[in-house]
Design a protein around this motif. Structure first.
Motif, PDB file in Angstrom:
ATOM      1  N   ASN A  17       0.775  -1.229  -0.108  1.00 26.36           N
ATOM      2  CA  ASN A  17       0.155   0.094  -0.168  1.00 26.36           C
ATOM      3  C   ASN A  17       0.805   1.207  -0.071  1.00 26.36           C
ATOM      4  OD1 ASN A  17      -2.662   0.867  -0.133  1.00 26.36           O
ATOM      5  ND2 ASN A  17      -2.832   1.485   2.038  1.00 26.36           N
ATOM      6  N   ASN A  22      -1.777  -0.454  -3.440  1.00 27.59           N
ATOM      7  CA  ASN A  22      -2.584  -1.780  -3.252  1.00 27.59           C
ATOM      8  C   ASN A  22      -1.888  -2.577  -2.143  1.00 27.59           C
ATOM      9  OD1 ASN A  22      -0.563  -3.949  -3.758  1.00 27.59           O
ATOM     10  ND2 ASN A  22      -0.768  -3.017  -5.856  1.00 27.59           N
ATOM     11  N   ASN A  23      -2.682  -3.508  -1.683  1.00 27.19           N
ATOM     12  CA  ASN A  23      -1.834  -4.403  -0.411  1.00 27.19           C
ATOM     13  C   ASN A  23      -2.162  -5.727  -0.735  1.00 27.19           C
ATOM     14  OD1 ASN A  23      -4.507  -4.139   0.350  1.00 27.19           O
ATOM     15  ND2 ASN A  23      -4.339  -3.372   2.239  1.00 27.19           N
ATOM     16  N   TYR A  24      -2.138  -6.158  -2.059  1.00 26.57           N
ATOM     17  CA  TYR A  24      -2.454  -7.468  -2.333  1.00 26.57           C
ATOM     18  C   TYR A  24      -1.348  -8.547  -1.737  1.00 26.57           C
ATOM     19  CZ  TYR A  24      -4.904  -5.106  -6.205  1.00 26.57           C
ATOM     20  OH  TYR A  24      -5.742  -4.660  -7.058  1.00 26.57           O
ATOM     21  N   THR A 265      -0.934  -7.462 -12.168  1.00 24.76           N
ATOM     22  CA  THR A 265      -1.411  -7.757 -10.731  1.00 24.76           C
ATOM     23  C   THR A 265      -2.878  -8.236 -10.863  1.00 24.76           C
ATOM     24  OG1 THR A 265      -2.576  -5.480 -10.713  1.00 24.76           O
ATOM     25  CG2 THR A 265      -0.495  -5.615  -9.700  1.00 24.76           C
TER      26      THR A 265
END
Length: 310
Positions: A17, A22-24, A265
């Protein structure tokens, strides 16, 4: 390698993030990796600097499901992250090998030109270990590329590849003669930021900007109004081949005889990349895109990138 190979970039893997917004986690990327293998896209580019090792760890876990000799793995030594050891290059390589779960790297890069003399010389003992199949430099100018070649040649090694920023918005490596030099001297050129981190995909616009608070938002949101005409032209030309704006930008990079590094992603992005690999734009279409891009007065040079004209 065969020309017109698309490389899958993992800069946004393990991002947590910060840069991309994002914080996949690893579970998110499993179907992405599986889709890539199914589409025979088996070349992955990562770096210790991506997510501070997070990208390598995710990729390393996922690649254990595939025979190692069926994959091509690229990672990097980043001078600014050099640990305080006797040989920082060796230390960082060993850490990368551990995270990736492998005993060799297909392409190993000096990530930038922080100190060409020091880090190229420090790379030599690592090359002698036999754990690296190909050596490359990223974010180096033409004069620096030539100097790296001299240093490596003194010990019987050769430079195999260059990885620099190249897109319709940033053709500085092309204008500086680096692409031509690579062609003339048997060096492979890897183009990163071909899609300008999403700005040339058509997904983001004035009405749908990059996620607030991300580095991408700071870098691109104020430029989105100027990019409208180029994205429209990418879409227009792409329709002839059933390609999106993003895919057409990738196809443009292929037209330059480069290896585009396409950040993925999501599964659909892998499928898009696979479709592009079989597409060839005409010379007229390439010139048309470049003419539109030339009218856009934006600078997308990263803070880490050198002036390619020096």
């Amino acid at each position: 390698m065969t020309k017109n190979t698309i490389v899958l970039g993992t800069w946004a893997w393990g991002d947590n993030n910060s840069y991309f917004g994002n914080n996949y986690d690893e579970d998110h990327f499993r179907p992405v990796f599986d889709a890539a293998i199914a589409k025979k896209l088996t070349f992955f580019d990562t770096a210790t600097a991506y997510g501070n090792g997070g990208s390598e760890k995710i990729l390393g876990d996922l690649m254990q499901s595939v025979p190692r000799n069926e994959l091509t793995i690229s990672t990097k030594f980043t001078p600014q992250m050099a640990p305080a050891t006797d040989n920082p290059v060796q230390t960082m390589l060993d850490e990368s090998l551990k995270r990736l779960g492998t005993d060799y790297i297909d392409y190993y890069w000096i990530h930038n030109d922080a100190d060409v003399e020091k880090w190229t010389h420090d790379l030599l003992p690592v090359l002698k270990s036999g754990k690296i199949k190909h050596v490359g430099v990223s974010n180096h100018t033409l004069s620096e590329i030539k100097r790296v070649q001299e240093i490596l040649a003194e010990e019987g090694f050769k430079l195999d590849a260059v990885q620099n920023h190249l897109s319709l918005l940033d053709r500085s490596s092309e204008k500086a003669g680096i692409l031509d030099y690579c062609k003339e001297n048997g060096l492979e050129f890897f183009a990163y930021m071909v899609l300008e981190q999403g700005a040339l995909t058509g997904k983001y616009s004035v009405n749908n900007p990059f996620p607030a608070g991300s580095v991408r938002a700071q870098a691109y949101n104020d430029k989105l109004p100027q990019l409208t005409d180029l994205v429209d032209k990418l879409s227009e030309i792409g329709k002839k081949y059933d390609l999106s704006a993003a895919q057409t930008a990738m196809a443009w990079a292929l037209s330059k005889d480069t290896f585009p590094i396409i950040g993925v992603t999501k599964v659909n992005q892998v499928e898009d990349a696979a479709q592009v690999a079989a597409t060839r734009l005409t010379e007229a279409e390439v010139k048309e895109l470049e003419a539109v891009a030339a009218k856009i007065n934006v600078d997308t040079t990263g803070s880490w990138e050198p002036n390619m004209n020096e």
